[in-house]
Write an enzyme that holds these catalytic residues in place. Sequence first.
Site, PDB file in Angstrom:
ATOM      1  N   GLY A  58      -7.119   2.705  11.518  1.00  0.00           N
ATOM      2  CA  GLY A  58      -7.250   2.939  10.072  1.00  0.00           C
ATOM      3  C   GLY A  58      -6.595   1.848   9.237  1.00  0.00           C
ATOM      4  CE  LYS A  84      -2.209  -1.001   3.696  1.00  0.00           C
ATOM      5  NZ  LYS A  84      -2.563  -1.448   5.031  1.00  0.00           N
TER       6      LYS A  84
HETATM    7  C1  R5P Z   1       2.599   1.603  10.689  1.00  0.00           C
HETATM    8  O1  R5P Z   1       3.621   1.494  10.048  1.00  0.00           O
HETATM    9  C2  R5P Z   1       2.333   0.832  11.944  1.00  0.00           C
HETATM   10  O2  R5P Z   1       2.973  -0.410  11.951  1.00  0.00           O
HETATM   11  C3  R5P Z   1       0.846   0.645  12.158  1.00  0.00           C
HETATM   12  O3  R5P Z   1       0.332  -0.124  11.083  1.00  0.00           O
HETATM   13  C4  R5P Z   1       0.111   1.961  12.190  1.00  0.00           C
HETATM   14  O4  R5P Z   1       0.838   2.922  12.860  1.00  0.00           O
HETATM   15  C5  R5P Z   1      -1.226   1.790  12.869  1.00  0.00           C
HETATM   16  O5  R5P Z   1      -1.847   3.034  12.958  1.00  0.00           O
HETATM   17  P1  R5P Z   1      -3.414   3.188  12.701  1.00  0.00           P
HETATM   18  O6  R5P Z   1      -4.080   2.197  13.584  1.00  0.00           O
HETATM   19  O7  R5P Z   1      -3.697   4.620  13.097  1.00  0.00           O
HETATM   20  O8  R5P Z   1      -3.642   2.949  11.256  1.00  0.00           O
END
Ligand code: R5P
Length: 304
Positions: A223, A189
Amino acid sequence: MYTLSKPTPCEQYVADHILLSKKQTTFWKQFPSGEQYVRLLHIEKRALVIGRTWGKPGNLWGTLLLLDTLKRNGIGDTTLVLPYFAYARQDRQRLSGEPLSGVCIAQLLACAGANRILTLDLHSERVQKASPIPVKSISFLEPLARALQEHLKGISDFTVIAPDKGARKKAYAFARALKHEKQCAWIEKERDPYTGMLKERGLHGSRKNTTAILVDDMLDTGGTICESVHFLKKHGFKKFYLCITHPLFSNNALTRISSLGFKRIFVSDTIPLRKKIARFPILQIVPSGPALVKAISTVQLPRK
Ligand code: R5P
């Protein structure tokens, strides 16, 4: 061994299992202005501190104050245990004018008196590499995998899925821990650096399109996981499990996650959960204290 005031369950577990006596080692108070005060009641030659970088700024400030107090009282060897190392996601400057927050935190902690840091599932190796003191990250995947395995009870037609490229290594390690290393995939993504919006580009890896076990180091607003589940549903997945080390659950993350139809969600207790979240029926908290205690007693951290 020193903790901040009002230890979390995970911190209390570590303190109870590392402290040889039940002697209180610090006295904390808060001035009416909110400023903190700490005094050491017991001074050791080497110190182990359980600190916090997450949540309100007082957590980080209390940690810095405690480290500085230890240094000023002649303790020259301090290991800092951070169950969750916050700010590690901002580990590169994608836009000009951005900080390197994780490195900044490591520098502050080192400057205050930490000689080394021990943490669980650190988000970024970049922070480790740029830190002025050694940072050892222990994997929490095994305990999560064990908890999940008890629940799966023989189901084997699953695919372990990383919601993004960054979580790929973790997902493969998790699949190995489940003894199904060939059943692993990751979602490609792109995140818009300005809006933070995510766009899925593809699903890579070998898979069986029935049950998806999503694995990530943290859940913040939910998210990433929401987008991933919607995407996987389009690819034919029907059942979902979620394994997360650090449960931040910011904003309305619980509402978002609860509408996705997860069979079960496994999280650690590195960050204490609000009551409403902890009571969520399909959520299972896997204690991180035992893994931390084991790491503290077996890992010899080198000096940088
Ligand atoms: C991103 O690189 C992290 O590993 C997590 O996937 C992300 O920070 C999760 O954040 P959220 O729950 O706000 O999407």
